[in-house]
Design a protein around this motif. Structure first.
Motif, PDB file in Angstrom:
ATOM      1  N   ALA A 158       0.832  -1.210   0.000  1.00 50.85           N
ATOM      2  CA  ALA A 158       0.000   0.000   0.000  1.00 50.85           C
ATOM      3  C   ALA A 158       0.866   1.259   0.000  1.00 50.85           C
ATOM      4  N   GLY A 159       1.933   1.252   0.804  1.00 49.04           N
ATOM      5  CA  GLY A 159       2.808   2.418   0.865  1.00 49.04           C
ATOM      6  C   GLY A 159       3.475   2.703  -0.466  1.00 49.04           C
ATOM      7  N   LEU A 160       3.950   1.656  -1.144  1.00 49.35           N
ATOM      8  CA  LEU A 160       4.603   1.842  -2.445  1.00 49.35           C
ATOM      9  C   LEU A 160       3.609   2.348  -3.486  1.00 49.35           C
ATOM     10  N   LEU A 161       2.372   1.848  -3.441  1.00 46.28           N
ATOM     11  CA  LEU A 161       1.360   2.307  -4.399  1.00 46.28           C
ATOM     12  C   LEU A 161       0.948   3.755  -4.131  1.00 46.28           C
ATOM     13  N   LEU A 162       0.765   4.094  -2.852  1.00 42.85           N
ATOM     14  CA  LEU A 162       0.348   5.458  -2.509  1.00 42.85           C
ATOM     15  C   LEU A 162       1.443   6.479  -2.789  1.00 42.85           C
ATOM     16  N   SER A 163       2.692   6.026  -2.793  1.00 45.70           N
ATOM     17  CA  SER A 163       3.795   6.961  -3.055  1.00 45.70           C
ATOM     18  C   SER A 163       3.768   7.490  -4.481  1.00 45.70           C
ATOM     19  N   ILE A 164       2.985   6.839  -5.348  1.00 47.54           N
ATOM     20  CA  ILE A 164       2.858   7.317  -6.731  1.00 47.54           C
ATOM     21  C   ILE A 164       2.019   8.588  -6.789  1.00 47.54           C
ATOM     22  N   ILE A 165       1.104   8.764  -5.822  1.00 48.15           N
ATOM     23  CA  ILE A 165       0.251   9.959  -5.799  1.00 48.15           C
ATOM     24  C   ILE A 165       1.098  11.183  -5.477  1.00 48.15           C
ATOM     25  N   PRO A 166       1.028  12.236  -6.287  1.00 47.02           N
ATOM     26  CA  PRO A 166       1.820  13.442  -6.018  1.00 47.02           C
ATOM     27  C   PRO A 166       1.441  14.082  -4.683  1.00 47.02           C
ATOM     28  N   GLY A 167       2.419  14.640  -4.004  1.00 42.64           N
ATOM     29  CA  GLY A 167       2.167  15.359  -2.758  1.00 42.64           C
ATOM     30  C   GLY A 167       2.576  14.601  -1.527  1.00 42.64           C
ATOM     31  N   GLY A 168       2.682  13.270  -1.613  1.00 41.78           N
ATOM     32  CA  GLY A 168       3.129  12.472  -0.480  1.00 41.78           C
ATOM     33  C   GLY A 168       4.612  12.176  -0.592  1.00 41.78           C
ATOM     34  N   ILE A 169       5.054  11.105   0.064  1.00 42.99           N
ATOM     35  CA  ILE A 169       6.445  10.720  -0.068  1.00 42.99           C
ATOM     36  C   ILE A 169       6.659  10.101  -1.451  1.00 42.99           C
ATOM     37  N   THR A 170       7.881  10.142  -1.936  1.00 44.19           N
ATOM     38  CA  THR A 170       8.202   9.617  -3.259  1.00 44.19           C
ATOM     39  C   THR A 170       8.352   8.096  -3.201  1.00 44.19           C
ATOM     40  N   PRO A 171       8.272   7.413  -4.346  1.00 45.66           N
ATOM     41  CA  PRO A 171       8.489   5.961  -4.345  1.00 45.66           C
ATOM     42  C   PRO A 171       9.835   5.563  -3.751  1.00 45.66           C
ATOM     43  N   PHE A 172      10.887   6.359  -4.004  1.00 49.76           N
ATOM     44  CA  PHE A 172      12.196   6.052  -3.431  1.00 49.76           C
ATOM     45  C   PHE A 172      12.164   6.164  -1.912  1.00 49.76           C
ATOM     46  N   GLN A 173      11.535   7.223  -1.400  1.00 50.17           N
ATOM     47  CA  GLN A 173      11.424   7.391   0.052  1.00 50.17           C
ATOM     48  C   GLN A 173      10.612   6.266   0.676  1.00 50.17           C
ATOM     49  N   SER A 174       9.577   5.816  -0.025  1.00 49.28           N
ATOM     50  CA  SER A 174       8.751   4.727   0.479  1.00 49.28           C
ATOM     51  C   SER A 174       9.546   3.427   0.543  1.00 49.28           C
ATOM     52  N   LEU A 175      10.246   3.102  -0.534  1.00 46.78           N
ATOM     53  CA  LEU A 175      11.047   1.877  -0.570  1.00 46.78           C
ATOM     54  C   LEU A 175      12.162   1.924   0.469  1.00 46.78           C
ATOM     55  N   LEU A 176      12.832   3.073   0.562  1.00 49.35           N
ATOM     56  CA  LEU A 176      13.907   3.220   1.537  1.00 49.35           C
ATOM     57  C   LEU A 176      13.369   3.116   2.964  1.00 49.35           C
ATOM     58  N   GLY A 177      12.189   3.689   3.190  1.00 51.61           N
ATOM     59  CA  GLY A 177      11.578   3.619   4.516  1.00 51.61           C
ATOM     60  C   GLY A 177      11.256   2.188   4.918  1.00 51.61           C
ATOM     61  N   ALA A 178      10.737   1.394   3.968  1.00 52.33           N
ATOM     62  CA  ALA A 178      10.408   0.004   4.252  1.00 52.33           C
ATOM     63  C   ALA A 178      11.660  -0.806   4.577  1.00 52.33           C
ATOM     64  N   VAL A 179      12.695  -0.636   3.758  1.00 56.43           N
ATOM     65  CA  VAL A 179      13.931  -1.413   3.947  1.00 56.43           C
ATOM     66  C   VAL A 179      14.640  -0.999   5.234  1.00 56.43           C
ATOM     67  N   ALA A 180      14.765   0.317   5.447  1.00 60.61           N
ATOM     68  CA  ALA A 180      15.502   0.803   6.613  1.00 60.61           C
ATOM     69  C   ALA A 180      14.752   0.501   7.910  1.00 60.61           C
ATOM     70  N   ALA A 181      13.444   0.731   7.927  1.00 61.35           N
ATOM     71  CA  ALA A 181      12.665   0.490   9.149  1.00 61.35           C
ATOM     72  C   ALA A 181      12.614  -0.992   9.495  1.00 61.35           C
ATOM     73  N   GLY A 182      12.276  -1.819   8.509  1.00 57.82           N
ATOM     74  CA  GLY A 182      12.214  -3.255   8.754  1.00 57.82           C
ATOM     75  C   GLY A 182      13.581  -3.843   9.065  1.00 57.82           C
ATOM     76  N   GLY A 183      14.582  -3.456   8.257  1.00 54.48           N
ATOM     77  CA  GLY A 183      15.933  -3.973   8.483  1.00 54.48           C
ATOM     78  C   GLY A 183      16.515  -3.503   9.804  1.00 54.48           C
ATOM     79  N   GLY A 184      16.281  -2.246  10.144  1.00 51.90           N
ATOM     80  CA  GLY A 184      16.799  -1.711  11.406  1.00 51.90           C
ATOM     81  C   GLY A 184      16.198  -2.410  12.613  1.00 51.90           C
ATOM     82  N   LEU A 185      14.879  -2.633  12.584  1.00 49.49           N
ATOM     83  CA  LEU A 185      14.233  -3.305  13.716  1.00 49.49           C
ATOM     84  C   LEU A 185      14.665  -4.773  13.796  1.00 49.49           C
ATOM     85  N   TYR A 186      14.889  -5.396  12.636  1.00 54.48           N
ATOM     86  CA  TYR A 186      15.356  -6.783  12.632  1.00 54.48           C
ATOM     87  C   TYR A 186      16.726  -6.899  13.294  1.00 54.48           C
ATOM     88  N   LEU A 187      17.636  -5.989  12.940  1.00 54.01           N
ATOM     89  CA  LEU A 187      18.970  -6.001  13.543  1.00 54.01           C
ATOM     90  C   LEU A 187      18.907  -5.702  15.039  1.00 54.01           C
TER      91      LEU A 187
END
Length: 284
Positions: A158-187
């Motif tokens: 949902a986050g990656l799809l919504l990032s396509i809508i202008p005005g919110g976070i960008t697709p890159f920010q969404s992907l980076l947020g998912a990887v960094a947040a999930g990976g950081g909490l896993y570590l």
């Protein structure tokens, strides 16, 4: 779309929320029992007969049947329409909050004003996911210590799809947020497990925070994690003491509900709270 007032869209979001709530009722019942969400289709849990779609309408179906099944005339739990109504209200609230934040406040004529800005729609659908997703996370995780993948992994999608809508976070920010947040909490959980010599973090929590990272970006996910940890400490300390006094050896409570409660608040007011914190600490 430009001519449609807010009050109409609030009704639409309420209906969408109630429909999603009906599906979440299925998740809450079936997932912990290992039953597929698709097969078999809707059926009476007592006599196993198929339930016609007209009786499956959210809220309306329960009222139509007067709280009893049409096949065997057994009572239907009131939890079902309550959950659907709650999700409907949360659905409408998600759009209202997005519009109110976009305007800066609740202004006169707000309900008759059309919803125009793309960022308002992006925020509305993100809040829709965050607010409604809290229901199955809390219901399932508190009882079974599980987080539905449809919410955690679904949040990433949902986050990656919504990032396509202008005005919110960008697709890159969404992907980076998912990887960094999930990976950081896993570590973080992996390190805590090594130190404590026992499981310190469930993988469901990792996927859930990754979903929030996709919806909110890295900053929002980190803020959610911090606030959830604070809420967890506030609840866990007295809960642990009560459990110890009662002689209950298992005093663990799940972390997912704290993440689910913190996420929509931090999505809306995380930036404001951070500014207040900086002013309080630095004094500027």
């Amino acid at each position: 779309m430009e001519e449609i007032p807010l009050w109409y869209w609030l009704i639409v979001f309420f209906a969408l929320g109630a429909c999603v709530g009906s599906f979440y009722n299925v998740i809450v019942y079936r997932m912990p029992r290992g039953i597929s969400l698709i097969n078999p289709p809707s059926h009476c849990p007592l006599c196993k007969k198929h339930i016609p779609i007209r009786y499956n309408l959210p809220i309306v179906g329960w009222l139509w049947l007067r709280g009893k099944s049409a096949c065997c005339n057994q009572p239907i739990s009131v939890i079902y329409p309550i959950g659907e109504s709650l999700c409907g209200l949360l659905g409408a609230l998600s759009l209202f909050l997005a519009v109110a934040v976009g305007y800066g406040s609740v202004v006169p004529g707000l309900f008759s004003a059309p919803v125009l800005a793309p960022e308002v729609w992006a925020n509305a659908f993100a809040l829709f996911w965050l607010l409604l997703g809290a229901y199955p996370v809390i219901a399932v995780d508190c009882q079974y210590k599980l987080i539905p993948d449809s919410i955690s992994v679904g949040g990433i999608v949902a986050g990656l799809l919504l990032s396509i809508i202008p005005g919110g976070i960008t697709p890159f920010q969404s992907l980076l947020g998912a990887v960094a947040a999930g990976g950081g909490l896993y570590l973080l959980g992996w390190g805590a497990t090594k130190i404590l010599k026992k499981d310190a973090m469930g993988f469901g929590d990792v996927k859930l925070l990754a979903g929030y990272g996709a919806l909110m970006g890295i900053t929002g996910a980190v803020e959610t994690l911090i606030v959830a940890a604070i809420l967890g400490i506030v609840v866990m300390v007295p809960y642990g003491k009560i459990s110890a006094n009662k002689g209950n050896g298992s005093s663990q409570i799940p972390f997912g509900p704290f993440l689910a409660v913190a996420a929509p608040f931090m999505y809306l007011w995380g930036g404001t709270l951070f500014e207040l914190y900086v002013k309080f600490v630095i004094g500027e």
